[in-house]
Design an enzyme around this catalytic site. Sequence first.
Site, PDB file in Angstrom:
ATOM      1  N   SER A 193       0.831  -1.196   0.000  1.00 45.20           N
ATOM      2  CA  SER A 193       0.000   0.000   0.000  1.00 45.20           C
ATOM      3  C   SER A 193       0.875   1.259   0.000  1.00 45.20           C
ATOM      4  CB  SER A 193      -0.961  -0.048   1.182  1.00 45.20           C
ATOM      5  OG  SER A 193      -1.939   0.959   1.097  1.00 45.20           O
ATOM      6  N   ASP A 367      -9.716  -5.731  -4.395  1.00 40.71           N
ATOM      7  CA  ASP A 367      -9.067  -4.656  -3.657  1.00 40.71           C
ATOM      8  C   ASP A 367      -9.842  -3.366  -3.898  1.00 40.71           C
ATOM      9  OD1 ASP A 367      -7.323  -2.659  -2.707  1.00 40.71           O
ATOM     10  OD2 ASP A 367      -5.559  -3.869  -3.192  1.00 40.71           O
ATOM     11  N   HIS A 399      -7.555  -5.548   0.001  1.00 40.84           N
ATOM     12  CA  HIS A 399      -6.395  -4.676   0.220  1.00 40.84           C
ATOM     13  C   HIS A 399      -5.607  -5.057   1.475  1.00 40.84           C
ATOM     14  CE1 HIS A 399      -4.085  -1.028  -0.497  1.00 40.84           C
ATOM     15  NE2 HIS A 399      -4.202  -0.726   0.779  1.00 40.84           N
TER      16      HIS A 399
END
Length: 433
Positions: A193, A367, A399
């Site tokens: 991320s 995601d 995610h």
Amino acid sequence: MGDPIRYNMKITVPLLLICFTVNVNSIGNVSFFFRAFQSLLNGQVNLDPDIGLNITQLLKNYNYTVEAHDVVTEDGYILTAHRVPYGRNGAGKEVPNRPVALLGHCLACSSIDWVWQGPNNSLALMLADAGYDVWLVNNRGNVHSMRHQTLSTSDAKFWDFSFHEKGYYDLPAIVDYILDFAQVDNITYVGHSQGTTASLVLTTSRPEYNDKFNLMVLFSPIVYLDHMSSPSVRFLAKYFSLIKAASTVLNVHGIPYTPAINILAETICNEDSSLQEFCIFLIQLFAGFDYDQVDRSKLAVYLSNTPNGISIKDMEHFIQLVYSGEFRQFDFGSDLANLLHYKTAQPPSYHFKNLKAPLAVYYAKNDFLATVTDVERFLAQLSHDPLETYLIDYDFFNHLDFVTAKDSKSLLYDRVVRQIDQSNPSITANRLK
């Protein structure tokens, strides 16, 4: 008593407000307070022994050595990088010139994200047991990196950063420290991320750092966000101007790690809580719905350390990406302000022509933040082909599953370790000795 969820909500909402006002040190063992309260509602609470442990305590419980290293950035932040120098019980300690793996965490996260699932299930510990010298990033503003050479955390200037500064200052400082400490020429980097965003800021803005990575592994790369579908983030983006105005009036520029919030989360989200399913729903409303991969027995371990510190400017920068559809530096809000900062009316974009480091990119179908469309737009911008591009073969992977899924080892990590090994050929030779 009526609906137990409604009853518990009437109690826990006031408790959440207490978390923001109570001085943790003044009331002693806050976790005992919350857990005792929950036991009145739900009976005896059986907690995972890892709940509430910090990274040092957790790793020592699993027989890993852990070190904390202070790293100073060019702009004066004092970061803590955690190191797991070898595997369990000293495995691999005597092997010379071991390759280095550095792992970078997501927004409002910390180094513990990579180890909280314990041996065999946490990527950092799998790499340590496989013979790597493992280092873990802690970016400015999280609980381990709340120091500065001249600024106090109560100063607005301390919180004047976004993911740009994390990539431009934090990551290179840690990389240079490791290269000098370990006496190696290059390292493997794994980012999740915002950890991917920081590495892309670095390699596009300071291209000399490309040669310092033998491989950059990107989990759920956050680059383009115009197809981002998270209802939680969309709601935040819609009302962010109000949030920013309120934070300015209240002189709040960042939200540090608040132990009472984490203690409340671990209390109402543990396996014995009647509110656990509600907790899971809220988390997955943000990340994507994948109920089968939630480890309900370990969820409170994760939440006892996450969320961590975050700046208002960091949130704003990500929201700007949502609206602009571009991957670029922070927009100061007017042509004049941008001219003063950048000498251009629009914020400069990060140019992928400068990105030369070898890449391995992993992304997911479910995601809510790094959507397939946006990740594949990023891949199309690259000037060279990644060594591996893998759309995870599980339809509901979301995610947060990259660091929380029950089956992350079989779905992802085993494959990733093989790819990392290929970029560090000496590791296989050492294992055969």
